[in-house]
Design an enzyme around this catalytic site. Structure first.
Site, PDB file in Angstrom:
ATOM      1  N   GLU A 269      14.076 -47.029  -2.752  1.00  0.00           N
ATOM      2  CA  GLU A 269      15.106 -46.553  -1.600  1.00  0.00           C
ATOM      3  C   GLU A 269      14.779 -44.758  -1.267  1.00  0.00           C
ATOM      4  OE1 GLU A 269      19.147 -48.899  -2.706  1.00  0.00           O
ATOM      5  OE2 GLU A 269      19.004 -46.868  -3.446  1.00  0.00           O
TER       6      GLU A 269
ATOM      7  N   GLU B 240      17.275 -55.735  -2.665  1.00  0.00           N
ATOM      8  CA  GLU B 240      18.568 -55.527  -3.542  1.00  0.00           C
ATOM      9  C   GLU B 240      19.741 -56.196  -3.049  1.00  0.00           C
ATOM     10  OE1 GLU B 240      19.322 -51.675  -5.319  1.00  0.00           O
ATOM     11  OE2 GLU B 240      17.310 -51.238  -5.639  1.00  0.00           O
TER      12      GLU B 240
END
Length: 937
Positions: free
Chosen positions: A363, A461
């Site tokens: 991320e 995710e």
């Protein structure tokens, strides 16, 4: 979790492409016909002009405009299904009054004898601008059906029979209309009514405990992955897993049997302190990753290695370099990334692990290994990529980002990667349905990256909740009362459907959409909430909670403050005791579909508000959602005794329980309010002319009425603000016709990045002015400033808010509320018979306070009693209390906070004295007018 800190993600939030689209798809999703449709590209997801799936013909192309339309191009349009439709328009060149037409047809090579139904979805103009759609099947035609207006989707259908097998059988529609007629077509389906049709060898759905619609177009090698990084710590803590037969079994074997083909594991450099105490979150160093990788390989699954390049959690808010790298130069950091990546992968491959993909960072939206400059970030990406290529060029290199809902984010990041010549294969995204916008947007932004830069894309995710219960005594990230979009029931069925839809969104990208990973599907409790103290011991010893207290040395502000257990135990695909939920089978059910006995999956609670004195009744039926996603109603019997008690008690919030047939319960959340005199207080009505918004002269407007439920405290709309330069505006409304008396005013405010802020709620009456200072402290952390005991004598008051802050500040205002708390009356001698708030009755019971006592309570920042501070899905603490007493300001004190103008009732005798006080009264009026200018910047 790559979702640990989600605040501020709405700063550039994309326009939601019509929230209701998830529900308008229900019919298409639930229909077995959709699974068995014989038509190719019936939803126009592929460009029919390019792939030849549909033929379009017209006698006059000069007046006929037919397009392959992307729903995302019109933010106000409600999509029928998918990302695309056919759009048409007979333009202004068409002869007025005459009909014009075109046809869209598809040829089916062979169609067996039998009964069929052809259908399509249609929407378009009304009246003279209506499109007229007539379905065609071979030589037969259906009735002509006119469109009825923007977003008024309808279904056109016809049934027909063929008595013998047909070759080159044409189906489709002819569309006609006059000049400027327009419309859309979508969801063409041709289904056999007697099983005669050939639906392309689509497998029949299997029987199961949940409904799952097959994901059309999903490939055999589509990645169906899971992240189980915490598994070793859980097992050390005594957690066991059981198969559907109730027998203890290795979880990796169960995952493989359920259709999982990939395992994802995070890797931290050194998640331990100097004494060897783990930071938690699984204590996932290289050794842990190797053990997990070996167990995955033993069960035939590939491994995705997720290098965080940190010693603990890395996400958009935290990209800290490992302890050992903290003091090295940037050039040293580059070479260290290369060496660390290469050595780690070599060690894993030496153990027989099949590594299919490697993530270079987690991320990394705006920082990576302590660097926030994109040229440096991309140079570090390339060092990791270089190491992977040298180890094995067949291993896919992935980069991972999040917040796909933010308009332009992924396009900008992908462009930056391209401009800096970053070597990678897969653009990976986090996508949590409760935070990250619509699925159609997810498909759109990923497809844009895939098509523009020839990259593979995936979701690294995702997860969803199956229960709102907490399994271990440590709070969960979802569900929350605000700041989250919960489009699916909080049930096992809802969880399975949410995951299925994410897979479909990636499949809809096309061949570039390669897979989806479910995040931490097994992070279940180490013990029940009743054993919290023992749970804490296990979390600390084995690192089986999201963080231990030892992590404070590395991450003092987050882990050091909020360490504890699993925040996602209610998002696992196993129950709290380690038995698999039916949703675990979603990984194989997406290939075939699954059917189950029809039953109510969710009963929608009722939220209803009344003004005190109104006739209060509760609805006779409630909305129910079935496990096949269809919707219905059920008769409900409410607790009449509890309802009558609420009516007697008056103003307040009540929960009334109801029972539907079958014994399932539902709650009615009943709010009885004093009358709110603010018109359109939460900006939901399209007519907002009663509100006046002013910006300083020369300042560009930087507010808008934003349609985004995640930024609104109630409903869909709020008054949103953001400015790259500085925020400075006022919003106000003048209210008339009020009875004399004392009133309270409040509003709700949330936001962030507000340096040098000056924010306050204010009122302006003919008697005096009041203000209440306020502030913002994070996304959906709603502050609720309130001004009490506003004396209104002439029936008129101006209420509003003044918001000033530095560059980059953002936020939203919502739910203004002005209500009367008690009457104002004159006694026979002309004195106010209700004493002033600083001197008299505070609680409205008609009694005076003890003489000499100050009634200002020095309370907290305007919070409604019992109201929690919300935290956008993170385990954060409460906002520190602030002194929130309402200040009243005089004309000489208008720019200062905390000044008080005494709240004295106007003595009527002062208006009867003429002459002597005329000059004084005029002077006061001039000063008063000057004072009112404090709101006019």
């Amino acid at each position: 979790m790559g979702g640990t800190n989600k605040k501020g993600v709405t700063l550039f939030l994309a326009l939601i492409i019509v929230f209701a689209s998830l529900f308008t798809n229900v019919g298409a999703i639930n229909s077995a016909k959709a699974q068995d449709s014989i038509i190719t590209n019936g939803g126009f997801e592929e460009n029919f002009f390019d792939d030849g799936s549909w033929g379009v013909e017209t006698t006059n192309w000069d007046v006929t405009d037919v397009q392959h339309f992307l729903y995302a191009d019109d933010a106000w349009l409600t999509p029928d299904e998918g990302e695309h439709a056919l759009k048409y328009w007979f333009n202004s060149e068409a002869v007025p009054g005459e009909n014009h037409d075109f046809s869209v047809k598809q040829t089916i090579s062979t169609l067996p004898a039998g009964s069929y139904e052809l259908s399509a979805r249609s929407m378009g103009g009304a009246g003279e601008e209506a499109g007229h759609v007539r379905l065609v099947a071979g030589t037969e035609e259906g009735d002509s059906v006119a469109t009825t207006g923007y977003n008024n989707w309808g279904t056109v259908s016809m049934k027909f029979e063929i008595t013998e097998e047909a070759s080159e059988f044409e189906v489709g529609a002819s569309v006609s209309g006059k000049a400027n007629a327009w419309g859309y077509l979508d969801s063409f389906q041709l289904v056999s009514l007697d099983g005669s049709g050939d639906s392309g060898n689509i497998p029949s759905p299997v029987e199961g405990d949940i409904f799952v619609e097959r994901v059309d177009g999903i490939s055999e090698d589509f990645i169906k992955g899971v992240d189980v990084s915490s598994i070793l710590s859980l097992e050390k803590s005594g957690v066991k897993f059981y198969n559907e037969s109730g027998q203890e079994q290795d979880i990796f074997t169960m995952l493989s049997d359920a259709g999982v083909n990939y395992i994802r594991v995070r890797v931290w450099n050194d998640p331990f302190d100097s004494e060897g105490n783990g930071y938690g979150g699984g204590n996932n160093d290289l050794d842990a990753a190797i053990e997990i990788g070996k167990r995955a390989a033993a069960n035939g699954m590939k491994l995705l290695v997720d290098f965080h390049y940190s010693d603990f959690w890395a996400d958009p808010a935290k990209q800290q370099a490992p302890k050992d790298w903290a003091d090295i130069t940037f050039e040293e950091k580059k070479s260290t990334v290369y060496t660390y990546t290469k050595d780690s992968l070599q060690a894993m491959l030496a153990e027989g692990i099949e590594i299919g993909m490697v993530q270079v960072g987690n991320e990394t939206n705006g920082a990576f290994i302590g660097e926030s400059d994109w040229p440096k970030m991309t140079a570090l990406f390339n060092e990791g990529s270089k190491a992977i290529r040298e180890i094995d060029p067949n291993i896919l290199v992935a980069l991972h980002f999040t917040n796909p809902e933010t308009s332009g984010r992924y396009a900008s990041i992908a462009e930056t990667l391209d401009q800096n010549n970053v070597d990678y294969d897969v653009f990976a995204s986090s996508y949590y349905p409760f935070w990250h916008g619509t699925l159609s947007n997810l498909t759109s932004v990923l497809k844009n990256v895939a098509d523009t830069y020839s990259k593979k894309v995936m979701v690294a995710e995702t997860s969803y909740t199956y229960t709102s219960e907490d399994g271990d005594g440590h709070g969960n990230t979802a569900p929350k009362d605000s700041g989250q979009t919960l489009n699916y029931p909080i049930t096992v069925q809802g969880q399975a459907t949410a995951v299925r839809d994410v897979m479909e969104a990636v499949v809809n990208v096309g061949d570039a959409g390669i897979g989806v990973f479910y995040w931490e599907l097994a992070w279940i409790p180490v013990g029940p909430p009743a054993e919290l103290e023992q749970n804490k011991v296990l979390w600390e010893k084995y690192g089986s909670g999201w963080a231990t207290s030892f992590a404070a040395e590395y991450d003092p502000h987050d882990a050091g403050a909020w360490y504890g257990g699993s925040a996602v135990d209610n998002q696992a695909l196993f129950d709290f005791n380690g038995s698999p939920l039916p949703s675990l089978n979603i990984f194989k059910y997406v290939d075939t579909g699954a059917v189950a006995p029809l039953k109510i999956d969710e009963i929608k609670d009722v939220s209803i508000e009344f003004i005190l004195g109104e006739n209060i009744t509760l609805p006779e039926t409630v909305t129910v959602i079935y496990n096949d996603r269809s919707e219905g109603t059920a008769v409900v019997t409410w607790d009449e005794e509890a309802l009558q008690e609420a009516i007697i008690n008056g103003v307040g919030t009540y929960v009334i329980e109801g029972v539907v047939e079958g014994g399932q319960t539902v709650n009615a959340h009943l709010q009885i309010n004093p009358e709110n005199f603010v018109v359109n207080p939460s900006f939901e009505d399209s007519d907002r002319s009663m509100w006046t918004i002013t910006h300083p002269e020369g300042t560009a407007p930087h507010t808008d009425f934003q349609d985004n439920a995640t930024d609104a405290r109630s409903g869909d709309f709020s008054l949103h603000f953001y400015s790259e330069e500085a925020v400075d505006f006022e919003v106000e409304q003048t209210i008339t016709g009020l009875e004399p008396g004392y009133y309270n005013l409040s509003m709700f405010l949330q936001g962030g990045d507000a340096e040098d802020s000056e924010m306050f709620l204010y009122t302006d009456t003919s008697e005096q002015q009041y203000k209440q200072d306020t502030f913002v402290d994070g996304w959906v952390n709603w502050n609720n400033p309130e001004i009490e005991d506003i004396l209104i004598l002439d029936g008129t008051v101006t209420i509003g808010a003044s918001i000033k802050a530095g560059a980059g500040a953002w936020g939203s205002l919502d739910d203004f509320y002005l209500y009367k708390v008690r009457d104002y009356t004159d006694s026979q001698d002309g004195e106010d018979s209700v004493t002033d708030p600083d001197e008299g009755d505070q609680d409205g019971d008609g009694t005076d306070p003890i003489p000499g006592e100050d009634n200002q309570d020095g309370g907290d920042a305007g919070q409604t009693p019992g109201q929690d501070n919300k935290d956008s899905g993170q385990d954060k603490g409460q906002t520190p209390e602030k002194d929130g007493d309402a200040d009243q300001i005089t004309s000489d004190e208008k720019s200062e906070k905390g000044k008080v103008l005494p709240k004295t009732g106007t003595n009527i005798y002062t208006y009867l004295i003429l002459g002597l006080f005329l000059l004084v009264a005029g002077t006061l009026m001039i000063r008063f007018n000057k004072f009112k200018g404090f709101k006019r910047v």
